[in-house]
Enzyme design. Sequence first.
Site, PDB file in Angstrom:
ATOM      1  N   GLU A  68     -19.063  22.592 -14.907  1.00  0.00           N
ATOM      2  CA  GLU A  68     -19.589  21.722 -15.369  1.00  0.00           C
ATOM      3  C   GLU A  68     -18.588  20.441 -14.611  1.00  0.00           C
ATOM      4  OE1 GLU A  68     -20.260  21.137 -19.866  1.00  0.00           O
ATOM      5  OE2 GLU A  68     -18.873  22.895 -19.323  1.00  0.00           O
TER       6      GLU A  68
ATOM      7  N   SER B  73       0.806  -1.088  -0.087  1.00  0.00           N
ATOM      8  CA  SER B  73      -0.061  -0.154   0.019  1.00  0.00           C
ATOM      9  C   SER B  73       0.809   1.401  -0.092  1.00  0.00           C
ATOM     10  CB  SER B  73      -0.913   0.029   1.240  1.00  0.00           C
ATOM     11  OG  SER B  73      -0.156  -0.153   2.281  1.00  0.00           O
TER      12      SER B  73
ATOM     13  N   SER C  25     -13.046  26.248 -27.354  1.00  0.00           N
ATOM     14  CA  SER C  25     -13.094  25.219 -27.833  1.00  0.00           C
ATOM     15  C   SER C  25     -12.063  24.762 -28.986  1.00  0.00           C
ATOM     16  CB  SER C  25     -14.607  24.952 -28.695  1.00  0.00           C
ATOM     17  OG  SER C  25     -14.685  24.007 -29.850  1.00  0.00           O
TER      18      SER C  25
ATOM     19  N   TYR D 167      -9.470  -6.014  13.309  1.00  0.00           N
ATOM     20  CA  TYR D 167      -8.628  -5.704  11.971  1.00  0.00           C
ATOM     21  C   TYR D 167      -9.091  -6.603  10.939  1.00  0.00           C
ATOM     22  CZ  TYR D 167      -5.644  -4.068   8.546  1.00  0.00           C
ATOM     23  OH  TYR D 167      -4.869  -3.718   7.321  1.00  0.00           O
TER      24      TYR D 167
ATOM     25  N   HIS E  84     -39.815  24.301 -10.590  1.00  0.00           N
ATOM     26  CA  HIS E  84     -39.866  23.136 -11.626  1.00  0.00           C
ATOM     27  C   HIS E  84     -39.075  24.005 -12.765  1.00  0.00           C
ATOM     28  CE1 HIS E  84     -43.177  21.157  -9.205  1.00  0.00           C
ATOM     29  NE2 HIS E  84     -43.271  22.464  -8.834  1.00  0.00           N
TER      30      HIS E  84
HETATM   31  N1  ARG Z   1      -1.462  -1.103   5.392  1.00  0.00           N
HETATM   32  C1  ARG Z   1      -2.344  -1.643   6.354  1.00  0.00           C
HETATM   33  C2  ARG Z   1      -3.645  -0.895   6.325  1.00  0.00           C
HETATM   34  O1  ARG Z   1      -3.727   0.075   5.578  1.00  0.00           O
HETATM   35  C3  ARG Z   1      -1.761  -1.273   7.452  1.00  0.00           C
HETATM   36  C4  ARG Z   1      -2.277  -2.335   8.728  1.00  0.00           C
HETATM   37  C5  ARG Z   1      -1.842  -3.793   8.480  1.00  0.00           C
HETATM   38  N2  ARG Z   1      -1.989  -4.651   9.447  1.00  0.00           N
HETATM   39  C6  ARG Z   1      -2.099  -5.992   9.492  1.00  0.00           C
HETATM   40  N3  ARG Z   1      -2.250  -6.588  10.568  1.00  0.00           N
HETATM   41  N4  ARG Z   1      -1.682  -6.577   8.353  1.00  0.00           N
HETATM   42  O2  ARG Z   1      -4.612  -1.170   6.802  1.00  0.00           O
END
Ligand code: ARG
Length: 475
Positions: free
Chosen positions: A289, A22, A276, A316, A155
């Site tokens: 727009e 990520s 344009s 989690y 309207h």
């Molecule tokens: N990149 C993860 C998220 O955004 C961080 C947490 C990861 N936790 C785990 N137990 N793998 O949620």
Amino acid sequence: MVLWGGRFNQGPAESVASLSRSIHFDWVLAPYDIRVNLAHVKGLQASGVLSAADASKIMIALVAVGEEIAAGTFLPTQEDEDVHSAIERALVARLGELGGAFRAGRSRNDLVVTDFKLYLIDHMIAIGSELTLLIEEFTIKADEYKSAIAPGFTHLQHAQPINFGHELAKHSQALLRDLSRIQDWISRNSISPLGAGALAGSGLQPHPEQSAADLGFAATHGNSIDAVSDRDFVTEALFVMANIGVHLSRIGEEYTLWSTTEFGWAKLDDAFSTGSSIMPQKKNPDIAELARGKSGRLIGNLTSVLAMLKGLPFAYNRDLQEDKEPTFDSIATLLTLLPALTGMVETTYFDTEKMAAGAVKGHSLATEIADFLAKSGVPFATGHEISGRCVQQAEKLGKDVHELSDAELSAIDPRLTSDLRGTLSAIGAVASRTSLGGTSTASLIKQIHDLNKRNQGFISYFDKQRSHFLEMIQV
Ligand code: ARG
């Protein structure tokens, strides 16, 4: 760098690493990650898990890494799974084994949600401040056009004449409600999840209240499982942003309509319109727009996170990583759109003659006839009937209702005396609407005063919140 190698004989397959990664989007959390880790290390020192000397070494290193991140000299690599891993890599590079000591008693589960909350608070404050600028522009324009008469529509048909400043001031009202939603969101969500650990709380950092206060939160969580699962603060923020998007979209639609040749009311500034590539005469309201169009993605981002959360088990789950991209997108969308839209509102001028000329068209003064009769004791339903007959007669004669002569009016009903003439004008109709929040200039002046006062209140509120959260964790 990954943070969990011990029980594995080999690293993840490349396909898994790229699915899991990520870092390409969560790097924006880095400054918040530094702040949260600083608060955590302070807590570890207070509980005796880290000696004062070690805690101080880690904090100095965290601040230095934070500075390098801000300067762009420390950058993540593709080997870093996420922002938390990248920062730990930087610490280990500086401190060796000690660099891994700071994660005692906390998990990425409570870390990520705390980082994200702080990020969102900061950015919702930024959006709030941008909105105060747009509100200010609408209110300035409302004042500028406080005596301009225009047709009012229901309207999308001519309804009753209105004061054009009043038409503009309505946007300030709607956007002020968005500001109060942001304020309400901040106060409800000023709760720190730090100390929840993976899900069960922490035995090593028994005083999350202190880190909560250090980070600027008003309180700490009441249940560690809820703390790591809760994403209400995300969906609520996404709703607030989607609702702002809907307001901006409706504003965009109005400016688009007003700038058509048929309306011809709005004159867009060259810097806030586009041309344009084929039709040299064109001047298009692209900002308006785009304001209309971008509401789609803001609504989409809200539904995407709600759908991700639905049916999710508590504590989690990795699904929760999907909360970030839609949120970052909504924030970036609004922070890009708002300054352009504010500029467009500031620089657009209106053809007041054209608006005034249209104000009495479409029999828009018919209500005045019914109101006149009601004032002279005729039941409103009867007055409404009589006024309807006037419209019919005017249509027959190819006129607008206010163009009927005194004789033509009294022939329809003798109670339609020449006294009616005084109110049978757009200026008279607008001036008579003196109710609080009504369209008369007198009511509008009061409204503008109130709008400025409320907006000013929000300007100071956002300034205070911004410095409150920024001042936290000074080492
Ligand atoms: N990149 C993860 C998220 O955004 C961080 C947490 C990861 N936790 C785990 N137990 N793998 O949620």
